[in-house]
Design a protein around this motif. Structure first.
Motif, mmCIF file in Angstrom:
data_model
loop_
_atom_site.group_PDB
_atom_site.id
_atom_site.type_symbol
_atom_site.label_atom_id
_atom_site.label_comp_id
_atom_site.label_asym_id
_atom_site.label_seq_id
_atom_site.Cartn_x
_atom_site.Cartn_y
_atom_site.Cartn_z
ATOM 1 N N SER A 1 0.826 -1.091 0.463
ATOM 2 C CA SER A 1 -0.191 0.244 0.173
ATOM 3 C C SER A 1 0.916 0.842 -0.270
ATOM 4 O O SER A 1 0.526 2.398 -0.803
ATOM 5 C CB SER A 1 -0.711 -0.353 1.167
ATOM 6 O OG SER A 1 -1.612 -1.292 0.976
ATOM 7 N N ASP B 1 -6.366 -0.240 -4.879
ATOM 8 C CA ASP B 1 -5.565 -0.832 -3.308
ATOM 9 C C ASP B 1 -6.374 -1.816 -2.712
ATOM 10 O O ASP B 1 -7.285 -0.885 -1.901
ATOM 11 C CB ASP B 1 -5.545 0.013 -2.341
ATOM 12 C CG ASP B 1 -4.384 -0.577 -1.373
ATOM 13 O OD1 ASP B 1 -3.740 -1.511 -1.210
ATOM 14 O OD2 ASP B 1 -3.929 0.048 -0.058
ATOM 15 N N GLU B 2 -6.250 -3.068 -3.419
ATOM 16 C CA GLU B 2 -7.408 -4.337 -2.993
ATOM 17 C C GLU B 2 -8.553 -4.021 -2.571
ATOM 18 O O GLU B 2 -9.251 -3.890 -2.025
ATOM 19 C CB GLU B 2 -6.791 -4.266 -1.308
ATOM 20 C CG GLU B 2 -5.734 -4.329 -1.495
ATOM 21 C CD GLU B 2 -5.080 -5.856 -0.247
ATOM 22 O OE1 GLU B 2 -5.880 -6.821 0.115
ATOM 23 O OE2 GLU B 2 -3.998 -5.899 0.518
HETATM 24 MG MG LIG Z 1 -2.188 -2.664 2.587
#
Ligand SMILES: [Mg+2]
Ligand SMILES: Nc1ncnc2c1ncn2[C@@H]1O[C@H](COP(=O)(O)OP(=O)(O)OP(=O)(O)O)[C@@H](O)[C@H]1O
Lengths: 779, 253
Positions: free
Chosen positions: B49, B171-172
């Motif tokens: 991240s 991000d995810e």
């Molecule tokens: Mg992360």
């Protein structure tokens, strides 16, 4: 309980902002009332002491000494309701004195020095303690004349026979009874030798010209509990003493003259406090409800841990009470310097030196009362907690902060404005409270502006004026009007003459100042009904209407010496002269009372270049008068400036207090909005908004709230200000107001507050700049 | 030969913590190519991240360079970054992060209005098209709180691409979704990539990684390996999964 206190201390540490805000607001409130109440108490104390020391009676009657007959003495000395009467002599100088050779437009009274006389030190902060006795040729001035003359100045005036008296100013003394700026007489103190010399040269009522007249002040102490007003009637029936008197105020009335302004101040501040407390309650309710929303998970967890709903509510009550109490304590402490400043300010009006003590017990009790009232509201505001379900809270289901309102305004360009509006419409309840708060502040500010502007000192010191002033009025009467005006008109066709005649007369048993003007336009403007036109008509003030019980259409009796006439009331007018106790007749009306002495006389020209011609014509045609170019009356100008200045200061103080108050509220509101919207702000940044747009959005939001509040406040003040101020200012004789018709009075406060709020919100939102998108990520 | 759209050289990122410094990225070199569906993988806490936020300018790197169109993002001003965020980059968060009091439609259009090259009505039209494509046009006026996680994430995707970004970061994006919604979101992203959208996605999930045309593996803030794959086709999903898993295991995943 211990566990609640743990929670409280944790909250006080982490949510400092809101509590500091509340404490600060409470502090402002406490300072305002402590200063005012203490100022008032100190003055009352000082006035009581001074009146006692001066041995002031329950009734004071001033008579020309020539009128003090043995009959009157007998009536006074043998009255069963009079326990004691003292006769003091005062000299009234009916001639403008010269100060260092320049004529000064004031009138002086001279009394004899006694040991009671309190002389000020150089900066008027204390009284001299040593020997303050006066030598021959020296004079003490009352405090109120300090701006007009100074120590060392030489005051001269002449008696009818040409004898010149000259007195040198030695210092200032405190006149305990007539000293206040609101009292028109200027009583000075001279040595007993001078007093005797001048008395010898005094004129008599029978003289055509009267430069100096001796008066007697009869200080009457009534027997226990007998009303001085009753006594006045009884004495007058016996010997017409009141009809003949120059004036006959009761002790109560004399005291009220000194306390006039602090009384008005107390009333205004009282209303202000009530409004401010309301504002504080609203802001606390707002803050509590947003606390509950934001902490609903934590609160739910507490409940699941076995805290009862009551305990959690108690937590809020304790927290906010601590904040309020802290504010109150700080306020009480800060009142010491604040009160000193206020008292110094009011001394200019009361001209009475007071202590600067704080009425600590009274004010602490008042603070406690305010806190108690707030506690009730805090408790009510926490009712929402009972609806918190522990299960819902813990499972992370948010009780929706925003609801889908039909009021919602679509978010479009321009973004700052539409996002601002959306925030308001999606949280209407919260912002409705804020609008109300601003409405209250604006309402008060408008009321204050109306007060300051309607307290028009030109009206207070309503005096005639014109281009040419005619002096030496001793031999002029209203009947000379036409012959003088004819001479003027030969030089300047459009010019006219205005004459004022005024004297106290007995109206329905009371000594009331009666004025008449040779021209209608000089009459006081009626606030209700119409001005008198015929010689049997009269216009009175509301105070006179109240005290006599007579209204428009009723007839009223006036007595003057041996004349008695009936007049019909045609209207009411308003003035602060004579504390609002006054009546107006037509010129013919006052002639009917067999009184036509002139007190003021002016010529108004249509062509100013003719001034010299007119003056020469007047001076050569009439040797009994003298005409000169009118100049502004210096002493009234100074008084006006003083009162104007004081009003300005009061206005500024209340303005800045309110702006400060509004700013604290804005800061508190931006903070809480900021905490609630933290994530949203991060998102806006993440999609590419710059901080300044977001800050503008914040500021615009509060601007909208402030504008709506201003609208409400303006509407409210249009409806309520007039009656509210009227009831507060009755004691100052102002019973009617010109409605705040001019737009500026109504819009200026709003404009100032709205601009201030916009700026405060923009500044308070500086933290937005610091919000990093990262805060979204690490969340 | 593919063009490089974004590249980093010696990228460093540290956090101040308890008075000291924690160094997460220590000289990361990476190139992202135009038209790729690039996926970053790595163990939890490896700095994925952090890498994504530093590359996208959402967070400021503490050292090194991130070059985009010849400009160094690390040195950009607040204002330049803001314009980069709404003009050139799109971003999808794991937690959706929709503004809670804006309707889905408004959530999508707000960044659109920031774009000066389009009029408001063009933005509205574009938003309608995207909502249609994402299958959320029937809940246009709902607030996020009234929608499911999948609906919210599809809205977030629409928001991210409203300004036709040169590079889409994610991000995810499926981290908070159930299986069915995950597939839907991945399909949408694959669809976007097919139509030319460059994507840089961080994920944990090997199944999500299979959508990539290039996978980067990060460990302790350094890139330690990459795997190029042919464009994703549904029918050879199984085979890709086996290949990706084998590569990941080899890297110590
Ligand atoms: Mg992360
Ligand atoms: N603000 C911060 N302050 C201090 N340390 C941080 C901060 N943000 C992240 N870290 C640390 O940096 C490291 C990398 O974090 P990062 O979020 O990039 O990992 P990740 O690879 O995305 O992990 P995951 O797969 O669990 O999301 C972690 O050890 C984390 O604890």
């Amino acid at each position: 309980m211990k566990s609640i206190m743990k929670l409280v201390t944790a909250d006080l540490r982490t949510k400092k902002g809101a509590f500091i805000g509340i404490a600060f607001l409470m502090m402002l409130i406490v300072i305002s009332f402590t200063g005012t109440v203490s100022n008032n108490d100190d003055l009352i104390k000082a006035v009581d002491e001074n009146f006692a020391q001066a041995d002031c009676g329950d009734l004071l009657i001033r008579l020309y000494s020539d009128m003090l007959s043995d009959d009157i003495r007998d009536a006074v000395n043998n009255d069963p309701h009079i326990s004691r009467a003292r006769y003091d002599s005062t000299l009234m100088i009916y001639q403008r004195p010269h100060v260092n050779g320049e004529e000064m437009e004031i009138l002086l009274e001279l009394s004899e020095y006694t040991d009671n006389c309190k002389v000020f030190n150089d900066d008027c902060t204390a009284f001299l303690t040593g020997d303050t006795a006066l030598q021959k040729g020296e004079i003490y001035l009352p405090y109120k004349l300090r701006t007009l003359m100074h120590t060392g100045d030489v005051i001269t005036f002449t008696a009818n026979d040409g004898t010149e008296f000259s007195l040198t100013v030695k210092g200032l003394y405190q006149d305990p009874i007539f000293g206040a700026l609101t009292v028109s007489s200027n009583r000075c103190i001279i040595s007993p030798e001078d007093h005797a010399d001048i008395t010898e040269k005094a004129s008599h009522l029978t003289d055509r010209a009267r430069n100096i007249l001796a008066c007697t002040d009869i200080n009457i102490h009534t027997t226990d509990g007998h009303s001085p007003y009753e006594l006045k009637k009884e004495l007058n029936d016996k010997c017409s003493i009141i009809d003949m008197s120059l004036y006959s105020p009761s002790r109560e009335e004399l005291e009220d003259n000194i306390k006039l302004f602090t009384n008005v101040g107390v009333r205004i501040v009282f209303v202000y406090i009530v409004l401010l407390v309301t504002v504080v309650i609203i802001i606390m309710a707002n803050s509590i409800s947003s606390n509950i929303e934001m902490e609903h998970t934590d609160l739910g967890i507490l409940r699941s841990q076995g805290f009862t709903q009551m305990q959690i509510r108690l937590k809020f009550v304790i927290e906010y009470t601590i904040a309020l109490a802290a504010g109150a304590v700080i306020g009480l402490i800060l009142s010491y310097p604040a009160c000193g400043a206020l008292i110094r300010l009011f001394m200019r009006l009361s001209c009475t030196l007071t202590s600067t003590d704080i009425s600590i017990g009274k004010c602490a009790a008042l603070s406690l009362l305010i806190i108690l009232i707030c506690v009730i509201f805090i408790f009510a505001a926490t009712a929402k907690i009972s609806k918190l379900s522990p299960v819902r809270a813990i499972s992370g289901i948010s009780e929706d902060m925003y609801f889908n309102s039909r009021l919602n305004i679509p978010v479009r360009k321009p973004l700052p404005l539409s996002i601002a509006l959306r925030q308001i419409t999606s949280d209407v309840k919260n912002y409705a409270g804020s609008i109300l708060m601003f409405a209250i502040l604006i309402f008060f500010l408008i009321s204050i502006s109306v007060f300051v502007s309607s307290f028009d000192t030109d009206a207070v010191y309503k005096g005639m004026n014109g281009d040419i002033k005619i002096t030496n009025l001793g031999s002029l009467t209203l009947s000379d009007h036409d012959s003088i005006e004819n001479v003027i008109k030969q030089k300047d066709e459009g010019a006219f003459l205005s004459m004022e005649s005024s004297h106290r007369m007995n109206i329905d048993g009371q000594q009331i100042m009666v004025r008449a003007y040779s021209r209608d336009k000089d009459l006081f403007k009626p606030t209700y009904g119409r001005a008198p036109v015929y010689d049997n008509e009269i216009m009175i003030t509301n105070s006179v209407s109240r005290s006599t019980g007579k209204e428009i259409g009723d007839s009223i009796q006036i007595k003057y010496i041996s004349t008695t006439e009936e007049f019909v009331i045609t209207g009411y007018f308003s003035t602060v002269n004579e504390y609002g106790v006054m009546a107006c007749l037509t010129a013919d009306g006052i002639k009917k009372m067999h009184y036509e002495d002139i007190s003021e006389c002016y010529v108004t020209l249509s062509d100013r270049s003719k001034a010299n011609e007119v003056i020469n014509a007047l001076n050569s045609s009439f040797d009994m008068l003298s005409a000169e170019r009118a100049k502004e009356n210096e002493s009234t100008k100074k008084y006006k400036k003083l009162i104007d200045g004081l009003l300005d200061i009061i206005g500024y103080v209340i303005y800045s207090m309110s702006v400060l108050f509004a700013s604290v509220i804005v800061v508190m509101m931006t903070r809480s909005a900021f905490l609630r919207e933290r994530t949203d702000l991060g998102i806006y940044k993440a999609v590419g908004m710059v901080s300044s747009t977001l800050r503008t959005q914040f500021a615009v939001r509060f601007l909208v709230v402030a504008v709506m509040g201003s609208l409400m406040g303006s509407i409210a003040s249009a409806a309520v200000t007039k009656p509210m101020l009227t009831s507060m200012l009755k004691i100052a004789g102002i019973t009617e107001f010109e409605a705040a018709s001019d737009i500026l009075t109504l819009t200026m406060p709003s404009a100032i507050v709205c601009a201030g709020i916009f700026a405060a919100a923009y500044l308070a939102s500086h933290k937005i700049k610091k919000i990093e998108v990262r805060e979204l990520i690490t969340e | 030969m593919k063009n490089i759209i974004l590249s980093s050289r010696g990228l460093c990122k540290s956090f101040a913590h308890n008075g000291g410094q924690i160094h997460i990225l220590t000289g990361l070199d990476v190139d992202i190519y135009e038209g790729d569906f690039t996926v970053i993988m790595g163990a939890s806490g490896s700095g994925k991240s952090t890498t994504l936020y530093s590359l996208s300018g959402m967070d400021r790197a503490t050292g090194g360079q991130v070059l985009y169109k010849g400009k160094d993002i690390v040195k950009m001003s607040e204002k330049e970054l803001a314009s980069l965020r709404h003009g050139d980059f799109g971003f999808i968060f794991q937690q959706m992060h929709l503004v809670s009091n804006l309707t889905l439609f408004e959530n999508i259009t707000v960044p659109g209005y920031l774009n000066k090259s389009r009029t408001a009505s063009e933005t509205d039209k574009r938003a309608d098209e995207l909502m249609e494509k994402m299958g959320i046009s029937h809940i246009k006026t709902h607030l996020p709180g009234q929608c499911s996680g999948g609906e919210q994430q599809r809205c977030a995707i629409a928001r991210a691409v409203i300004n036709d970004p040169a590079l889409l970061f994610a991000d995810e994006p499926t981290g908070a979704l159930n299986k069915r919604n995950t597939t839907e979101v991945l399909d949408l992203m694959t669809e976007l990539n097919r139509s030319g959208q460059s994507i840089l996605m961080v994920t944990h999930d090997a199944r999500a990684a299979c959508r990539a045309s290039r996978i980067l593996y990060i460990e302790d803030g350094k890139m330690i390996g990459s795997l190029d794959l042919p464009p994703y086709e549904k029918q050879d999903e199984k085979r890709r999964e086996v290949q990706v898993n084998a590569w990941l295991t080899a890297n110590g995943f």
